[in-house]
Write a protein that holds these residues in place. Structure first.
Motif, PDB file in Angstrom:
ATOM      1  N   TRP A 231      88.872 -40.295  28.035  1.00 22.02           N
ATOM      2  CA  TRP A 231      88.846 -40.559  29.477  1.00 22.02           C
ATOM      3  C   TRP A 231      88.549 -42.038  29.666  1.00 22.02           C
ATOM      4  O   TRP A 231      87.449 -42.501  29.373  1.00 22.02           O
ATOM      5  CB  TRP A 231      87.780 -39.682  30.129  1.00 22.02           C
ATOM      6  CG  TRP A 231      87.687 -39.806  31.623  1.00 22.02           C
ATOM      7  CD1 TRP A 231      88.519 -40.483  32.454  1.00 22.02           C
ATOM      8  CD2 TRP A 231      86.684 -39.221  32.455  1.00 22.02           C
ATOM      9  NE1 TRP A 231      88.122 -40.355  33.757  1.00 22.02           N
ATOM     10  CE2 TRP A 231      86.994 -39.588  33.787  1.00 22.02           C
ATOM     11  CE3 TRP A 231      85.573 -38.423  32.205  1.00 22.02           C
ATOM     12  CZ2 TRP A 231      86.195 -39.188  34.853  1.00 22.02           C
ATOM     13  CZ3 TRP A 231      84.789 -38.028  33.270  1.00 22.02           C
ATOM     14  CH2 TRP A 231      85.095 -38.402  34.582  1.00 22.02           C
TER      15      TRP A 231
ATOM     16  N   GLU B 182      92.238 -42.573  33.793  1.00 21.69           N
ATOM     17  CA  GLU B 182      93.305 -41.862  33.098  1.00 21.69           C
ATOM     18  C   GLU B 182      92.723 -41.093  31.922  1.00 21.69           C
ATOM     19  O   GLU B 182      91.786 -41.541  31.271  1.00 21.69           O
ATOM     20  CB  GLU B 182      94.361 -42.854  32.609  1.00 21.69           C
ATOM     21  CG  GLU B 182      95.562 -42.207  31.953  1.00 21.69           C
ATOM     22  CD  GLU B 182      96.575 -43.231  31.484  1.00 21.69           C
ATOM     23  OE1 GLU B 182      97.756 -42.869  31.312  1.00 21.69           O
ATOM     24  OE2 GLU B 182      96.187 -44.398  31.273  1.00 21.69           O
TER      25      GLU B 182
ATOM     26  N   THR C  78     100.673 -36.016  36.547  1.00 25.19           N
ATOM     27  CA  THR C  78     101.578 -36.704  35.644  1.00 25.19           C
ATOM     28  C   THR C  78     102.640 -37.391  36.502  1.00 25.19           C
ATOM     29  O   THR C  78     102.533 -37.422  37.727  1.00 25.19           O
ATOM     30  CB  THR C  78     102.231 -35.707  34.671  1.00 25.19           C
ATOM     31  OG1 THR C  78     103.052 -34.792  35.414  1.00 25.19           O
ATOM     32  CG2 THR C  78     101.168 -34.918  33.913  1.00 25.19           C
TER      33      THR C  78
ATOM     34  N   SER D 186      99.296 -37.904  28.672  1.00 24.58           N
ATOM     35  CA  SER D 186      98.275 -38.526  29.509  1.00 24.58           C
ATOM     36  C   SER D 186      98.493 -38.135  30.958  1.00 24.58           C
ATOM     37  O   SER D 186      99.597 -37.759  31.360  1.00 24.58           O
ATOM     38  CB  SER D 186      98.301 -40.055  29.363  1.00 24.58           C
ATOM     39  OG  SER D 186      99.520 -40.578  29.840  1.00 24.58           O
TER      40      SER D 186
ATOM     41  N   ASN E 212      95.127 -49.158  30.470  1.00 28.33           N
ATOM     42  CA  ASN E 212      95.602 -48.005  31.232  1.00 28.33           C
ATOM     43  C   ASN E 212      97.046 -48.152  31.676  1.00 28.33           C
ATOM     44  O   ASN E 212      97.555 -47.309  32.413  1.00 28.33           O
ATOM     45  CB  ASN E 212      94.695 -47.772  32.449  1.00 28.33           C
ATOM     46  CG  ASN E 212      93.312 -47.320  32.055  1.00 28.33           C
ATOM     47  OD1 ASN E 212      93.101 -46.171  31.716  1.00 28.33           O
ATOM     48  ND2 ASN E 212      92.350 -48.227  32.098  1.00 28.33           N
TER      49      ASN E 212
ATOM     50  N   ARG F 280      96.591 -38.880  35.170  1.00 30.97           N
ATOM     51  CA  ARG F 280      95.597 -39.565  35.989  1.00 30.97           C
ATOM     52  C   ARG F 280      94.674 -38.534  36.634  1.00 30.97           C
ATOM     53  O   ARG F 280      95.081 -37.421  36.949  1.00 30.97           O
ATOM     54  CB  ARG F 280      96.278 -40.424  37.047  1.00 30.97           C
ATOM     55  CG  ARG F 280      96.983 -41.638  36.457  1.00 30.97           C
ATOM     56  CD  ARG F 280      97.606 -42.498  37.542  1.00 30.97           C
ATOM     57  NE  ARG F 280      98.690 -41.796  38.214  1.00 30.97           N
ATOM     58  CZ  ARG F 280      99.931 -41.758  37.758  1.00 30.97           C
ATOM     59  NH1 ARG F 280     100.243 -42.353  36.632  1.00 30.97           N
ATOM     60  NH2 ARG F 280     100.879 -41.123  38.425  1.00 30.97           N
TER      61      ARG F 280
ATOM     62  N   ARG G 297      98.324 -50.016  33.866  1.00 38.94           N
ATOM     63  CA  ARG G 297      98.481 -50.135  35.322  1.00 38.94           C
ATOM     64  C   ARG G 297      99.112 -51.502  35.587  1.00 38.94           C
ATOM     65  O   ARG G 297      98.421 -52.500  35.810  1.00 38.94           O
ATOM     66  CB  ARG G 297      97.129 -49.972  36.017  1.00 38.94           C
ATOM     67  CG  ARG G 297      96.490 -48.608  35.812  1.00 38.94           C
ATOM     68  CD  ARG G 297      95.357 -48.377  36.794  1.00 38.94           C
ATOM     69  NE  ARG G 297      94.261 -49.284  36.604  1.00 38.94           N
ATOM     70  CZ  ARG G 297      93.149 -49.008  35.911  1.00 38.94           C
ATOM     71  NH1 ARG G 297      93.022 -47.826  35.330  1.00 38.94           N
ATOM     72  NH2 ARG G 297      92.181 -49.893  35.794  1.00 38.94           N
TER      73      ARG G 297
ATOM     74  N   ARG H 106      93.773 -39.252  28.291  1.00 40.13           N
ATOM     75  CA  ARG H 106      94.814 -39.188  27.267  1.00 40.13           C
ATOM     76  C   ARG H 106      94.406 -38.202  26.191  1.00 40.13           C
ATOM     77  O   ARG H 106      93.265 -38.208  25.727  1.00 40.13           O
ATOM     78  CB  ARG H 106      95.027 -40.569  26.633  1.00 40.13           C
ATOM     79  CG  ARG H 106      95.500 -41.612  27.622  1.00 40.13           C
ATOM     80  CD  ARG H 106      95.651 -42.953  26.957  1.00 40.13           C
ATOM     81  NE  ARG H 106      96.109 -43.955  27.910  1.00 40.13           N
ATOM     82  CZ  ARG H 106      96.267 -45.235  27.604  1.00 40.13           C
ATOM     83  NH1 ARG H 106      95.981 -45.660  26.394  1.00 40.13           N
ATOM     84  NH2 ARG H 106      96.690 -46.080  28.519  1.00 40.13           N
TER      85      ARG H 106
END
Length: 669
Positions: free
Chosen positions: A67, A46, A340, A26, A487, A28, A489, A48
């Motif tokens: 996405w 992000e 990454t 993955s 995600n 960003r 986060r 993946r």
């Protein structure tokens, strides 16, 4: 970092190498308009890659990616911050719509056509589609060329090209003025998104598509005064020097009428447009319209888009390479970036120091540069304070709170729920938007309505859910928390959860502790394990057996961590070559307040930057300590999962190696 010209296929190989080096699937995604954003980037979620035996570069080429886009409110807030304007500026909303149009142009989402038009697709009779400017900019022309060709031939009136060239002229005119006013920067962003995206669409169809594209000549008539000044005294009274708004539309319609007159009776000519006025004009003159709705940001942001979708008519898999998405965003904004944990790759289409030649467009080349990931300004500011200073400050604050004259701490108010089910319920509610309470009970595996009170009292007061007459409804807080969980986060997860009164009190009690000071067990009541797990997945604390809940609030950069990592290893090794990796992680928790997940990431980063050398050996958990574990957030198939992580397992610190012993050396300078 030096920039080099790459084609999309070459970029796929470089991205694949980045992911292999990072050991991750993955990355960003962010975009930047250098002048409008003043060199800063707007995060766009992000990406993946899917699982499979293929190399990462092949997965990227085959569109095997997902996405995950941030919410509309989140992007709007970030965009306003970069532009220095307010959401009330209507151009901000228009810019967001044009960002969504980029996804339409590459085929990740499809235009919303009129129902009658969809019923006739795919066209069986020979058809010519005449596109207007909105069809080019909004992705509808790409849809026709991608899915309706060859039955549908494409015709682009010359006036459309003229309008797009005018958009480009306005953009470069604004770019040369270099104003820092928010309104000016917003206008520059708008013109950039429209002009460069439109030009790329026409070039893509002309140079890299088997679609037959026809150009019509620019019609001229006495109304030319709508475009140019005329000094004739006899015509001055007619006021023909003033622009006529519908003149360009009239030229587009005349191009369609001309082709209709030259075609046979069985040939259908359709006008592709999102303009209601032009649609009515075409219908009044007997030309059927292929009407579609203009792109809306609300239908794009907050979604999960895949590069592998079903062909809308054949049912086969249609693949959109991620490199096509990256190239489209770089063209529309001027710069796009993927990163990454270790590396970053920038794709640039516009730059003062970037030369251009026609072969770059012919070969679909853009400037790319890659290198090690640079730390953000916010991270630099956060890490400017040394770890020793932080520790002294926290110790002093804790001593002030434990003054002998202060009253004993009151027990924290805890609620009963399952942490894992709570987080999955938030994501399910975000997906469905509304759920009857009976369905919520069934999902949680509860038989009585009274058993759900812990979930209700956790979510409802902090607006993470709204409950009306037995119906559980999603809110903006639900959307924000679900997006942050999916995600991973974790800073955003912590921010949202901090709005919950009971968790806010728990987090405050953690922040009041000094490094190595356990949380007073007397304030932990029934249900405290739920809050401890939430604290562990948000990385603010870890519970060690025999010690208690310890704070892990230290946030360092790789350089500062390298010094601490080497110091802890030296203290523990005492002349030996290796120490137990789990014991080393425990020492970082007790002595430095560093969470194991943070330590693992920083160890990788410090090693990749050449700040230290690490060596591992062994594959058996340490005897007597293999049961030490904490909880971490993982995402499985788009669903957040609370996972128990064994601290002393050999495969935790360096996945795939099964190493329980660790040696750290200072890197040679």
């Amino acid at each position: 970092m030096a920039a080099t010209l790459l084609s999309p296929r070459e970029a796929e190989a470089r991205i694949g190498t980045m992911l292999e080096q990072a050991g991750d699937a993955s990355f960003r995604l962010a975009v930047s308009e250098s002048r409008a954003f003043q060199g800063k980037y707007l995060p766009l979620g992000e990406v993946r890659l899917g699982s499979g035996s293929d190399e990462p570069s092949e997965l990227i080429r085959k569109g095997a990616f997902e996405w995950v886009l941030p919410s509309l409110d989140e992007v709007e807030e970030g965009l306003c911050r970069l532009l220095g304007t307010k959401p009330s500026n209507r151009n901000v909303g228009r810019a967001l719509d044009h960002i969504a149009a980029a996804a339409l142009r590459v085929g990740l989402i499809h235009p919303t056509f009129d129902a009658d038009a969809v019923a006739e697709m795919p066209f069986q009779r020979s058809t010519t589609v005449v596109a207007d400017t909105s069809g080019v900019l909004q992705g509808a022309l790409d849809f026709v060329a991608r899915f309706l060709h060859p039955a549908a031939r494409v015709k682009v009136p010359a006036i459309v090209q003229v309008e797009i060239v005018n958009l480009a002229d306005r953009f470069f005119s604004l770019r040369r003025k270099r104003s820092d006013k928010p309104a000016f920067r917003t206008s520059e962003l708008m013109e950039h998104l429209k002009s460069q995206g439109g030009q790329r669409t026409l070039l893509r169809l002309e140079l890299r598509s088997d679609t037959e594209v026809e150009r019509t000549y620019l019609l001229g008539d006495p109304l030319r005064g709508a475009f140019q000044q005329d000094g004739n005294k006899d015509l001055r009274e007619l006021n023909l020097s003033e622009p006529i708004r519908a003149y360009a539309d009239r030229l587009i319609l005349e191009a369609a009428r001309q082709h209709q007159a030259q075609s046979g009776p069985d040939h259908v000519v359709r006008l592709l447009t999102a303009d209601q006025g032009l649609t009515r004009m075409a219908m009044a003159e007997g030309i059927p319209a292929l009407y579609f709705q203009a792109a809306e940001a609300s239908l794009f942001f907050g979604q999960r888009l895949s590069g592998q979708t079903f062909h809308p008519f054949s049912g086969f898999i249609h693949r959109t390479p991620f490199s096509a998405v990256l190239w489209e965003l770089a063209t529309a904004f001027g710069a796009a970036r993927i990163e990454t944990k270790q590396s970053v790759l920038e794709v640039l289409a516009v730059g003062d120091d970037l030369p251009w030649a026609p072969y770059q467009t012919t070969d679909d080349l853009l400037w790319c540069r890659s290198g090690s990931k640079e730390r953000d300004d916010d991270d630099v500011k956060e890490d400017s304070e040394s770890s020793d200073a932080k520790r002294d400050r926290q110790t002093k604050r804790a001593q002030e709170r434990t003054d002998e004259n202060s009253p004993p701490a009151a027990p924290l108010r805890m609620l009963q729920f399952s942490t894992d089910k709570l987080l999955r319920l938030v994501c399910l509610l975000d997906d469905k938007q509304e759920m009857p309470e009976s369905e919520v009970l069934a999902f949680l595996g509860l038989g009585r309505a009274s058993s759900i009170s812990g979930y209700r009292r956790f979510l409802e007061p902090s607006a993470l859910a709204r409950i009306d007459n037995g119906m559980w409804c999603a809110t903006l807080g639900t959307q924000n928390l679900a997006a942050a969980l999916r995600n991973e986060r974790l800073d955003e997860v912590l921010g949202v959860l901090s709005e919950v009164p009971s968790f806010k009190a728990f987090a405050q009690s953690i922040s009041d502790l000094s490094i190595g000071q356990p949380l007073d067990s007397s304030i932990l009541k029934r249900g405290s394990s739920n809050y401890r797990i939430l604290g562990e997945i948000t990385r603010i604390c870890v519970s060690l057996q025999g010690v208690g809940v310890l704070p892990t609030l230290s946030r360092l950069d790789a350089a500062a961590f390298a010094n601490i990592a080497l110091l802890r290893f030296t203290d523990m090794a005492r002349g030996e070559n290796y120490v137990a990796a789990g014991a080393w992680l425990e020492a970082l928790i007790r002595e430095d307040g560093i969470h194991p997940e943070v330590a693992r990431e920083l160890l990788d980063e410090a090693s990749s930057q050449g700040l230290l050398n690490r060596y591992t050996e062994g594959s058996t958990p340490q005897v007597g300590r293999g049961d030490q574990k904490f909880h971490a957030l993982r995402v499985r198939s788009g669903t957040p999962v609370v996972e128990e992580v064994h601290l002393h397992r050999g495969d935790y610190l360096i996945p795939g190696k099964g190493s329980v012993s660790l040696r750290i050396e200072k890197a040679a300078s």
